[in-house]
Each structure stands twice: as C-alpha cells, then as structure tokens.
Design a protein around this motif. Structure first.
Motif, PDB file in Angstrom:
ATOM      1  N   PHE A 116      -2.666   8.118  -5.124  1.00 34.82           N
ATOM      2  CA  PHE A 116      -1.630   7.728  -5.979  1.00 34.82           C
ATOM      3  C   PHE A 116      -0.311   8.253  -5.372  1.00 34.82           C
ATOM      4  CE2 PHE A 116      -5.130   8.331  -8.771  1.00 34.82           C
ATOM      5  CZ  PHE A 116      -4.929   7.316  -9.626  1.00 34.82           C
ATOM      6  N   ALA A 117      -0.337   9.152  -4.297  1.00 31.67           N
ATOM      7  CA  ALA A 117       0.969   9.391  -3.463  1.00 31.67           C
ATOM      8  C   ALA A 117       1.436   8.678  -2.329  1.00 31.67           C
ATOM      9  CB  ALA A 117       0.969  10.867  -3.307  1.00 31.67           C
ATOM     10  N   VAL A 118       0.076   8.460  -1.675  1.00 32.83           N
ATOM     11  CA  VAL A 118       0.384   7.787  -0.557  1.00 32.83           C
ATOM     12  C   VAL A 118       0.124   6.174  -0.507  1.00 32.83           C
ATOM     13  CG1 VAL A 118      -0.455   9.923   0.921  1.00 32.83           C
ATOM     14  CG2 VAL A 118      -2.079   7.981   0.445  1.00 32.83           C
ATOM     15  N   GLY A 119      -0.497   5.909  -1.854  1.00 32.32           N
ATOM     16  CA  GLY A 119      -0.691   4.391  -1.937  1.00 32.32           C
ATOM     17  C   GLY A 119      -2.262   4.080  -2.263  1.00 32.32           C
ATOM     18  N   MET A 120      -2.460   3.469  -3.566  1.00 33.09           N
ATOM     19  CA  MET A 120      -3.917   3.255  -4.033  1.00 33.09           C
ATOM     20  C   MET A 120      -4.775   2.716  -2.892  1.00 33.09           C
ATOM     21  SD  MET A 120      -4.729   4.941  -6.708  1.00 33.09           S
ATOM     22  CE  MET A 120      -5.945   3.903  -7.598  1.00 33.09           C
ATOM     23  N   MET A 121      -4.004   1.546  -2.388  1.00 32.51           N
ATOM     24  CA  MET A 121      -4.569   0.651  -1.564  1.00 32.51           C
ATOM     25  C   MET A 121      -4.238   0.694  -0.175  1.00 32.51           C
ATOM     26  SD  MET A 121      -6.914  -1.271  -3.193  1.00 32.51           S
ATOM     27  CE  MET A 121      -7.380   0.075  -3.742  1.00 32.51           C
ATOM     28  N   LEU A 175       4.831  16.575  -3.037  1.00 29.92           N
ATOM     29  CA  LEU A 175       4.362  17.675  -3.790  1.00 29.92           C
ATOM     30  C   LEU A 175       2.624  17.088  -4.543  1.00 29.92           C
ATOM     31  CD1 LEU A 175       7.542  18.701  -5.881  1.00 29.92           C
ATOM     32  CD2 LEU A 175       6.248  20.129  -4.113  1.00 29.92           C
ATOM     33  N   THR A 176       2.690  16.015  -4.646  1.00 29.68           N
ATOM     34  CA  THR A 176       1.245  15.439  -5.197  1.00 29.68           C
ATOM     35  C   THR A 176       0.120  15.820  -4.114  1.00 29.68           C
ATOM     36  OG1 THR A 176       2.398  13.697  -6.492  1.00 29.68           O
ATOM     37  CG2 THR A 176       0.066  13.598  -6.004  1.00 29.68           C
ATOM     38  N   VAL A 177       0.588  15.738  -2.787  1.00 25.46           N
ATOM     39  CA  VAL A 177      -0.439  15.933  -1.637  1.00 25.46           C
ATOM     40  C   VAL A 177      -0.379  17.487  -1.768  1.00 25.46           C
ATOM     41  CG1 VAL A 177      -0.765  15.544   0.717  1.00 25.46           C
ATOM     42  CG2 VAL A 177       0.114  13.777  -0.642  1.00 25.46           C
ATOM     43  N   VAL A 178       0.713  18.143  -1.812  1.00 25.85           N
ATOM     44  CA  VAL A 178       0.534  19.719  -1.897  1.00 25.85           C
ATOM     45  C   VAL A 178      -0.336  20.406  -2.870  1.00 25.85           C
ATOM     46  CG1 VAL A 178       1.720  21.659  -2.264  1.00 25.85           C
ATOM     47  CG2 VAL A 178       2.593  20.071  -0.675  1.00 25.85           C
ATOM     48  N   SER A 194       0.907  -1.215  -0.114  1.00 24.08           N
ATOM     49  CA  SER A 194      -0.082   0.080   0.024  1.00 24.08           C
ATOM     50  C   SER A 194       0.699   1.411  -0.008  1.00 24.08           C
ATOM     51  CB  SER A 194      -0.969   0.014   1.377  1.00 24.08           C
ATOM     52  OG  SER A 194      -0.206  -0.152   2.556  1.00 24.08           O
ATOM     53  N   GLY A 195       1.993   1.340  -0.397  1.00 21.52           N
ATOM     54  CA  GLY A 195       2.778   2.364  -0.603  1.00 21.52           C
ATOM     55  C   GLY A 195       2.775   3.163  -1.884  1.00 21.52           C
ATOM     56  N   PRO A 196       3.581   4.350  -2.035  1.00 19.64           N
ATOM     57  CA  PRO A 196       3.435   5.142  -2.952  1.00 19.64           C
ATOM     58  C   PRO A 196       3.978   4.280  -4.107  1.00 19.64           C
ATOM     59  CG  PRO A 196       4.226   6.493  -1.320  1.00 19.64           C
ATOM     60  CD  PRO A 196       4.201   5.018  -0.803  1.00 19.64           C
ATOM     61  N   GLY A 197       3.701   4.445  -5.355  1.00 15.70           N
ATOM     62  CA  GLY A 197       4.281   3.928  -6.686  1.00 15.70           C
ATOM     63  C   GLY A 197       3.762   2.431  -6.930  1.00 15.70           C
ATOM     64  N   TRP A 227     -11.204  15.498  -7.236  1.00 20.65           N
ATOM     65  CA  TRP A 227     -10.026  14.809  -7.993  1.00 20.65           C
ATOM     66  C   TRP A 227      -8.857  15.134  -7.165  1.00 20.65           C
ATOM     67  CZ3 TRP A 227      -5.631  17.062  -9.401  1.00 20.65           C
ATOM     68  CH2 TRP A 227      -5.619  18.551  -9.651  1.00 20.65           C
ATOM     69  N   GLY A 228      -8.641  16.185  -6.490  1.00 16.09           N
ATOM     70  CA  GLY A 228      -7.507  16.489  -5.737  1.00 16.09           C
ATOM     71  C   GLY A 228      -7.391  15.660  -4.567  1.00 16.09           C
ATOM     72  N   LEU A 229      -8.760  15.222  -3.966  1.00 15.93           N
ATOM     73  CA  LEU A 229      -8.393  14.311  -2.782  1.00 15.93           C
ATOM     74  C   LEU A 229      -8.127  12.965  -3.352  1.00 15.93           C
ATOM     75  CD1 LEU A 229     -11.735  15.616  -0.743  1.00 15.93           C
ATOM     76  CD2 LEU A 229      -9.156  15.856  -0.076  1.00 15.93           C
ATOM     77  N   MET A 230      -8.710  12.695  -4.352  1.00 18.93           N
ATOM     78  CA  MET A 230      -8.584  11.208  -4.843  1.00 18.93           C
ATOM     79  C   MET A 230      -7.066  10.953  -5.488  1.00 18.93           C
ATOM     80  SD  MET A 230     -10.928   9.330  -4.452  1.00 18.93           S
ATOM     81  CE  MET A 230     -11.065   8.003  -5.770  1.00 18.93           C
ATOM     82  N   VAL A 231      -6.458  12.232  -5.909  1.00 22.00           N
ATOM     83  CA  VAL A 231      -5.087  11.945  -6.533  1.00 22.00           C
ATOM     84  C   VAL A 231      -3.952  11.622  -5.382  1.00 22.00           C
ATOM     85  CG1 VAL A 231      -4.440  14.380  -6.468  1.00 22.00           C
ATOM     86  CG2 VAL A 231      -3.552  12.834  -8.234  1.00 22.00           C
TER      87      VAL A 231
END
Length: 271
Positions: free
Chosen positions: A200-205, A138-141, A40-43, A193-197
C-alpha cells in the motif's frame, strides 16, 4: 479441473505440488495481463469493491501459494492417511484452501475499508507533494518493525511447522477442513500482514516489489534460519522506509505518483 484434481488422493504429493505451482503461474499471468499496465505508485485508487476483491484474490494466490504449499501438502497427506486408516471419506484439499483464502480476503477487506475511511477524511497532507513520502516511508518502517515483534515470530513458527499444526489441530469433516484453513490463514496473515501492507506504500501493483515480498515471504518460511532471517528483513525494511522518506526518487523501481493531476487519485483501474 483443478478442483477435481485437488479432491483426489495424490502419489507422493508430486501431482498436488505441480497443481499448486500451476495455480501460482496462472495467478501471476493474470496479474501481469490484467493489472500489470496500471500505475504502480503509492496512493493508487483501489476502485470498486468487486474490482478490488478480484485483484486482491489474484494477488493473494500469486504471492502466498508458494509459501503455503508445505502446509497444503501436509494437509493432503494426513487427510489421505486418516481416510485410509479410519475408512472414512477423504477431505478434499481444495476445501482447506478455501478456508485459507477466506482469512486473506478478510484481511484485504479490512485494508480496503481503512483505505476508504482515510480517503473520506480528505487529509491534504497525505498528498505526495505534501507529506506523502513521509507517510509511505513510515508505513514501510511499521512493516519492518513488526518483523521483530514476538507476535510475528509466534505466527512464523506456526507457519514453519505445518506437521505439528495439522496433527495437533486436526478437525474432521469438510467444515473442520474449512476451519483449519481459516485458522492457518489467520496465522499466515499474522505472519505476513506487515510485509503485505508495504504494497500500500510502494504501490499495490508494483510488480517488482510484489516479487520481492513474495520471495521474502517464501524464504522466511522455508530457510532453516527463517526466524533470524525475518528479523534481518525487518532491519532492511526500516532502512528502506527511511530511504523513501529522504529521497524516494532514488529508490530502485519505486514509482512516484504524478502530482500534476488535480484528481485525488493518479492511478487507472478497470471497473
């Protein structure tokens, strides 16, 4: 069975609300059972298109059904009233939901295409042991800054006033219901979309952050001070993004990727 129930008139919207709650619970159960054991990590690798779409639709149902419930209930009530007063066939509520889902699937496919485009560039600095924490932070920001933009606030006002949209934007027939669902879905995408994206930074699952984003999305749409609350969320996300950039290991429930593997992805998925 669910489609049949969503096609009928409801009394006081209580049965419909119960159905939506049941669908939400089922979606979370599927998420926990099929995807909960993934890294469940980034990437994390998003897998094949078919696998990703199944995961995305399940995630959308689990995370967005609670916040879209007021709109669905309003649509069902207005549809039933129009059918009775104009003596026309009632428009099944599930058709509206299909339109709503189409909008979110479109967003998911764009995100999927962007992910694989970036992956095809083979940018080494994106590796977690290179500039990964900076990119994730930066994605979270970015998601946080979007919370305070005029576009975010306009989309949020639309989502917070379902009756105004349904009455003034009503379109007759089944195709009209699909169009209404798509239109509302894209407003919802514009809102969230900003919350959902951030996933992708913290882990999709990452189930913890999935739950947090679900709760925040729900609260900003139902709280009397939801528009102000959404800006508070934005400030919090900006701070979280800098925290990830500086010291990701100390962020609660943030799973850092295993950089010991030479594989471009350190996550497992089901084909």
């Amino acid at each position: 069975m669910i489609v049949r129930l969503l096609s009928t008139r409801t009394i006081g919207n209580i049965p419909l609300a119960a159905i939506l709650l049941g669908m939400t619970i089922i979606a979370w159960m599927i998420t926990l059972d099929h995807y909960g054991k993934m890294d469940s990590g980034p990437g994390m690798e998003l897998g094949t298109l078919g696998w990703y779409v199944g995961m995305w639709v399940t995630m959308t149902a689990a995370m967005m059904l609670p916040s879209v419930t007021p709109m669905v209930l309003t649509f069902a009530k207005v549809s039933a009233n129009r059918a009775q007063s104009h003596r026309i066939p009632i428009v099944p509520t599930w058709i509206f939901l299909i339109g709503y889902l189409i909008a979110w699937v479109a967003y998911g496919l764009i995100a999927y295409g962007l992910y694989w485009f970036i992956a095809s560039l083979d940018l080494s600095f994106l590796a977690w042991d290179q500039q990964g924490p900076i990119v994730a932070g930066l994605t979270v920001v970015l998601g946080g800054l979007y919370q305070i933009t005029p576009l975010k606030q306009a989309c949020l006002r639309h989502c917070r006033n379902p009756l105004h949209y349904v009455i003034n934007g009503w379109r007759g027939g089944r195709m009209g219901a699909i169009r209404m669902g798509v239109e509302h879905g894209f407003h919802c995408v514009g809102c969230c979309w900003g919350l959902m994206v951030i996933l992708f930074a913290v882990g999709m699952m990452n189930l913890f952050w999935m739950g947090i984003i679900t709760l925040l999305t729900f609260l900003e749409k139902i709280l009397p001070t939801g528009e102000r609350f959404s800006k508070v969320i934005g400030i919090g996300l900006v701070l979280l993004g800098f925290w990830i950039m500086i010291d990701p290991g100390s962020v609660p429930f943030f799973v850092e990727p295993d950089t010991s593997s030479n594989s471009p992805s350190h996550s497992k998925h089901r084909e």
